[in-house]
Write a protein that holds these residues in place. Structure first.
Motif, PDB file in Angstrom:
ATOM      1  N   LEU A 245       0.832  -1.206   0.000  1.00 20.82           N
ATOM      2  CA  LEU A 245       0.000   0.000   0.000  1.00 20.82           C
ATOM      3  C   LEU A 245       0.867   1.256   0.000  1.00 20.82           C
ATOM      4  CD1 LEU A 245      -2.736  -0.990   2.620  1.00 20.82           C
ATOM      5  CD2 LEU A 245      -3.074  -0.754   0.150  1.00 20.82           C
ATOM      6  N   VAL A 246       1.909   1.257   0.837  1.00 18.67           N
ATOM      7  CA  VAL A 246       2.814   2.409   0.899  1.00 18.67           C
ATOM      8  C   VAL A 246       3.494   2.631  -0.441  1.00 18.67           C
ATOM      9  CG1 VAL A 246       4.924   3.307   1.960  1.00 18.67           C
ATOM     10  CG2 VAL A 246       3.189   2.196   3.370  1.00 18.67           C
ATOM     11  N   ASP A 247       3.970   1.546  -1.061  1.00 25.86           N
ATOM     12  CA  ASP A 247       4.642   1.665  -2.358  1.00 25.86           C
ATOM     13  C   ASP A 247       3.680   2.179  -3.424  1.00 25.86           C
ATOM     14  OD1 ASP A 247       6.897   0.666  -1.125  1.00 25.86           O
ATOM     15  OD2 ASP A 247       6.683  -1.363  -1.936  1.00 25.86           O
ATOM     16  N   ASP A 248       2.433   1.722  -3.371  1.00 22.93           N
ATOM     17  CA  ASP A 248       1.438   2.182  -4.340  1.00 22.93           C
ATOM     18  C   ASP A 248       1.134   3.662  -4.128  1.00 22.93           C
ATOM     19  OD1 ASP A 248      -0.188   1.654  -6.552  1.00 22.93           O
ATOM     20  OD2 ASP A 248      -1.939   1.184  -5.312  1.00 22.93           O
ATOM     21  N   TYR A 249       1.045   4.068  -2.871  1.00 20.04           N
ATOM     22  CA  TYR A 249       0.816   5.479  -2.554  1.00 20.04           C
ATOM     23  C   TYR A 249       1.959   6.339  -3.098  1.00 20.04           C
ATOM     24  CZ  TYR A 249       0.301   9.659   0.414  1.00 20.04           C
ATOM     25  OH  TYR A 249       0.181  10.938   0.885  1.00 20.04           O
ATOM     26  N   ALA A 250       3.202   5.904  -2.894  1.00 25.63           N
ATOM     27  CA  ALA A 250       4.354   6.646  -3.406  1.00 25.63           C
ATOM     28  C   ALA A 250       4.332   6.687  -4.931  1.00 25.63           C
ATOM     29  CB  ALA A 250       5.647   6.009  -2.901  1.00 25.63           C
ATOM     30  N   ARG A 251       3.922   5.577  -5.541  1.00 28.51           N
ATOM     31  CA  ARG A 251       3.869   5.523  -7.014  1.00 28.51           C
ATOM     32  C   ARG A 251       2.869   6.520  -7.574  1.00 28.51           C
ATOM     33  NH1 ARG A 251       0.525   3.371 -10.694  1.00 28.51           N
ATOM     34  NH2 ARG A 251      -0.753   2.369  -9.082  1.00 28.51           N
ATOM     35  N   VAL A 252       1.654   6.532  -7.028  1.00 27.45           N
ATOM     36  CA  VAL A 252       0.635   7.424  -7.595  1.00 27.45           C
ATOM     37  C   VAL A 252       0.980   8.888  -7.320  1.00 27.45           C
ATOM     38  CG1 VAL A 252      -1.177   5.680  -7.508  1.00 27.45           C
ATOM     39  CG2 VAL A 252      -0.912   7.251  -5.584  1.00 27.45           C
ATOM     40  N   ARG A 253       1.628   9.159  -6.202  1.00 31.29           N
ATOM     41  CA  ARG A 253       2.040  10.538  -5.951  1.00 31.29           C
ATOM     42  C   ARG A 253       3.107  10.979  -6.947  1.00 31.29           C
ATOM     43  NH1 ARG A 253       4.180  12.669  -0.912  1.00 31.29           N
ATOM     44  NH2 ARG A 253       3.842  14.558  -2.127  1.00 31.29           N
ATOM     45  N   ALA A 254       3.984  10.050  -7.338  1.00 30.91           N
ATOM     46  CA  ALA A 254       5.042  10.387  -8.293  1.00 30.91           C
ATOM     47  C   ALA A 254       4.522  10.441  -9.731  1.00 30.91           C
ATOM     48  CB  ALA A 254       6.176   9.375  -8.180  1.00 30.91           C
ATOM     49  N   GLU A 255       3.681   9.460 -10.091  1.00 27.79           N
ATOM     50  CA  GLU A 255       3.244   9.341 -11.482  1.00 27.79           C
ATOM     51  C   GLU A 255       2.012  10.175 -11.810  1.00 27.79           C
ATOM     52  OE1 GLU A 255       2.624   5.231 -12.284  1.00 27.79           O
ATOM     53  OE2 GLU A 255       4.743   4.676 -11.969  1.00 27.79           O
ATOM     54  N   ARG A 256       1.213  10.511 -10.801  1.00 29.35           N
ATOM     55  CA  ARG A 256      -0.031  11.230 -11.071  1.00 29.35           C
ATOM     56  C   ARG A 256      -0.137  12.493 -10.226  1.00 29.35           C
ATOM     57  NH1 ARG A 256      -4.460   6.246 -11.143  1.00 29.35           N
ATOM     58  NH2 ARG A 256      -3.056   4.657 -11.986  1.00 29.35           N
ATOM     59  N   SER A 257       0.988  13.130  -9.983  1.00 28.05           N
ATOM     60  CA  SER A 257       0.982  14.329  -9.140  1.00 28.05           C
ATOM     61  C   SER A 257       0.070  15.412  -9.704  1.00 28.05           C
ATOM     62  CB  SER A 257       2.404  14.875  -8.988  1.00 28.05           C
ATOM     63  OG  SER A 257       2.962  15.194 -10.256  1.00 28.05           O
ATOM     64  N   ASP A 258      -0.053  15.457 -11.033  1.00 25.24           N
ATOM     65  CA  ASP A 258      -0.903  16.468 -11.651  1.00 25.24           C
ATOM     66  C   ASP A 258      -2.384  16.171 -11.480  1.00 25.24           C
ATOM     67  OD1 ASP A 258      -0.574  14.199 -13.287  1.00 25.24           O
ATOM     68  OD2 ASP A 258      -1.212  15.317 -15.068  1.00 25.24           O
ATOM     69  N   ARG A 259      -2.723  14.958 -11.014  1.00 27.41           N
ATOM     70  CA  ARG A 259      -4.119  14.571 -10.819  1.00 27.41           C
ATOM     71  C   ARG A 259      -4.604  14.809  -9.398  1.00 27.41           C
ATOM     72  NH1 ARG A 259      -7.176  14.199 -14.942  1.00 27.41           N
ATOM     73  NH2 ARG A 259      -8.444  12.550 -13.969  1.00 27.41           N
ATOM     74  N   PHE A 260      -3.682  15.116  -8.482  1.00 29.78           N
ATOM     75  CA  PHE A 260      -4.076  15.428  -7.111  1.00 29.78           C
ATOM     76  C   PHE A 260      -4.692  16.823  -7.077  1.00 29.78           C
ATOM     77  CE2 PHE A 260      -1.651  11.765  -6.153  1.00 29.78           C
ATOM     78  CZ  PHE A 260      -1.912  11.387  -4.834  1.00 29.78           C
ATOM     79  N   ARG A 261      -5.874  16.923  -6.482  1.00 31.75           N
ATOM     80  CA  ARG A 261      -6.611  18.176  -6.449  1.00 31.75           C
ATOM     81  C   ARG A 261      -6.748  18.694  -5.013  1.00 31.75           C
ATOM     82  NH1 ARG A 261      -5.381  17.956 -10.970  1.00 31.75           N
ATOM     83  NH2 ARG A 261      -6.698  17.719 -12.824  1.00 31.75           N
ATOM     84  N   PRO A 262      -6.777  20.028  -4.819  1.00 35.10           N
ATOM     85  CA  PRO A 262      -6.923  20.588  -3.471  1.00 35.10           C
ATOM     86  C   PRO A 262      -8.273  20.231  -2.852  1.00 35.10           C
ATOM     87  CG  PRO A 262      -6.155  22.251  -5.036  1.00 35.10           C
ATOM     88  CD  PRO A 262      -6.584  21.074  -5.848  1.00 35.10           C
ATOM     89  N   VAL A 263      -8.269  20.011  -1.541  1.00 39.02           N
ATOM     90  CA  VAL A 263      -9.489  19.798  -0.768  1.00 39.02           C
ATOM     91  C   VAL A 263      -9.542  20.910   0.270  1.00 39.02           C
ATOM     92  CG1 VAL A 263     -10.810  18.222   0.691  1.00 39.02           C
ATOM     93  CG2 VAL A 263      -9.303  17.304  -1.086  1.00 39.02           C
ATOM     94  N   THR A 264     -10.388  21.882   0.080  1.00 38.82           N
ATOM     95  CA  THR A 264     -10.420  23.037   0.965  1.00 38.82           C
ATOM     96  C   THR A 264     -11.171  22.717   2.259  1.00 38.82           C
ATOM     97  OG1 THR A 264     -12.432  23.874  -0.101  1.00 38.82           O
ATOM     98  CG2 THR A 264     -10.318  24.663  -0.943  1.00 38.82           C
ATOM     99  N   GLY A 265     -10.748  23.365   3.335  1.00 39.19           N
ATOM    100  CA  GLY A 265     -11.427  23.246   4.606  1.00 39.19           C
ATOM    101  C   GLY A 265     -11.065  22.021   5.421  1.00 39.19           C
ATOM    102  N   GLN A 266     -10.251  21.133   4.868  1.00 44.23           N
ATOM    103  CA  GLN A 266      -9.882  19.897   5.562  1.00 44.23           C
ATOM    104  C   GLN A 266      -8.394  19.870   5.893  1.00 44.23           C
ATOM    105  OE1 GLN A 266     -12.327  17.748   6.418  1.00 44.23           O
ATOM    106  NE2 GLN A 266     -13.697  19.254   5.498  1.00 44.23           N
ATOM    107  N   GLY A 267      -7.828  21.053   6.154  1.00 42.02           N
ATOM    108  CA  GLY A 267      -6.385  21.139   6.361  1.00 42.02           C
ATOM    109  C   GLY A 267      -5.654  21.317   5.051  1.00 42.02           C
TER     110      GLY A 267
END
Length: 251
Positions: free
Chosen positions: A49-71
């Motif tokens: 799970l950790v490796d998959d999390y690191a992979r998607v953060r590296a490969e799909r960083s442009d797909r991560f979107r801001p979530v306002t109001g939740q820190g």
């Protein structure tokens, strides 16, 4: 008050049960009922799970979107994570496990994301989770799940259960910040009644009620990773249980 619980859900396939280190999770009653668990998955699967999390953060960083109001984290929806270990959180097996331990009859609809809080993130606004969500027809059948489909949702639901799972936070110590704060009263000026540390491979689960106020505590000194997701119930059932006025307030 606390108590050790063993989940009572219908028989699960071997591939699923073998992922867990144990099912002896702790049920707490304050400041509102919730379940807390440590060392949930066996070491090998947790590392995947950790490796998959690191992979998607590296490969799909442009797909991560801001979530306002939740820190102010950035997030990637579970609907985009169907090709790796993180897809576990969008399976019917996981859905039914969480529904079973909370005693909630859920619809089979899942919404959620993997999240990343950068160091120094602000505290989030307390929220009880009673938000509406739209899913496409029809209601998922046994063994099926449905995730949000942008622009296609017409069937209205309300969040019934919240799940917050921590990963990718190695060597966390008291003072490092980034906890989850729980409180029974949104306006409590003294701060959260209980804080949940973001320890790796740990989780907090609770039914969304008018009293289930929670927030990201902020002040994290390092990156913080998590999976945040919800199970749902039909709007008419939420209105019956919580009151139409209260539920409609969160439309």
């Amino acid at each position: 008050m606390t108590g050790v619980m063993t989940s009572r859900v219908r028989a699960q396939p071997a591939w699923f049960t073998e992922l867990f280190a144990h099912r002896r999770w702790i049920r707490r009653t304050g400041p509102f009922p919730h379940i807390y668990a440590r060392d949930i998955f066996v070491a090998d699967f947790y590392q995947r799970l950790v490796d998959d999390y690191a992979r998607v953060r590296a490969e799909r960083s442009d797909r991560f979107r801001p979530v306002t109001g939740q820190g102010d984290p950035t997030a990637l929806g579970l609907s985009e994570l169907r090709d790796g270990p993180l897809a576990l959180f969008a399976t019917r097996e996981w859905h039914d496990l969480i529904a079973g331990v909370t005693g909630v009859t859920a619809t089979g609809d899942i919404d959620g994301s993997v999240r990343h809080h950068a160091p120094g993130s602000p505290a989030g606004t307390p929220d009880n989770g009673l938000a509406s969500a739209l899913f496409a027809e029809p209601v998922p059948g046994p063994g099926e799940v449905r995730l949000p489909d942008a622009g296609a949702g017409t069937r209205e639901t309300v969040r019934a259960v919240a799940v917050l799972f921590h990963l990718g936070n190695p060597d966390w110590r008291t003072g490092d910040g980034g906890e989850i704060g729980l409180r029974a009263d949104r306006g409590d000026s003294t701060g959260p009644t209980l804080t949940i540390p973001p320890l790796d491979n740990s989780m907090v689960v609770f039914e969304c009620t008018p009293r289930s106020w929670h927030n990201f505590a902020g002040g994290n000194t390092t990156d913080r990773g998590s999976v945040v997701m919800w199970l749902h119930r039909p709007r008419h059932e939420a209105q019956r249980r919580r009151g139409a006025e209260l539920v409609d307030r969160h439309r």
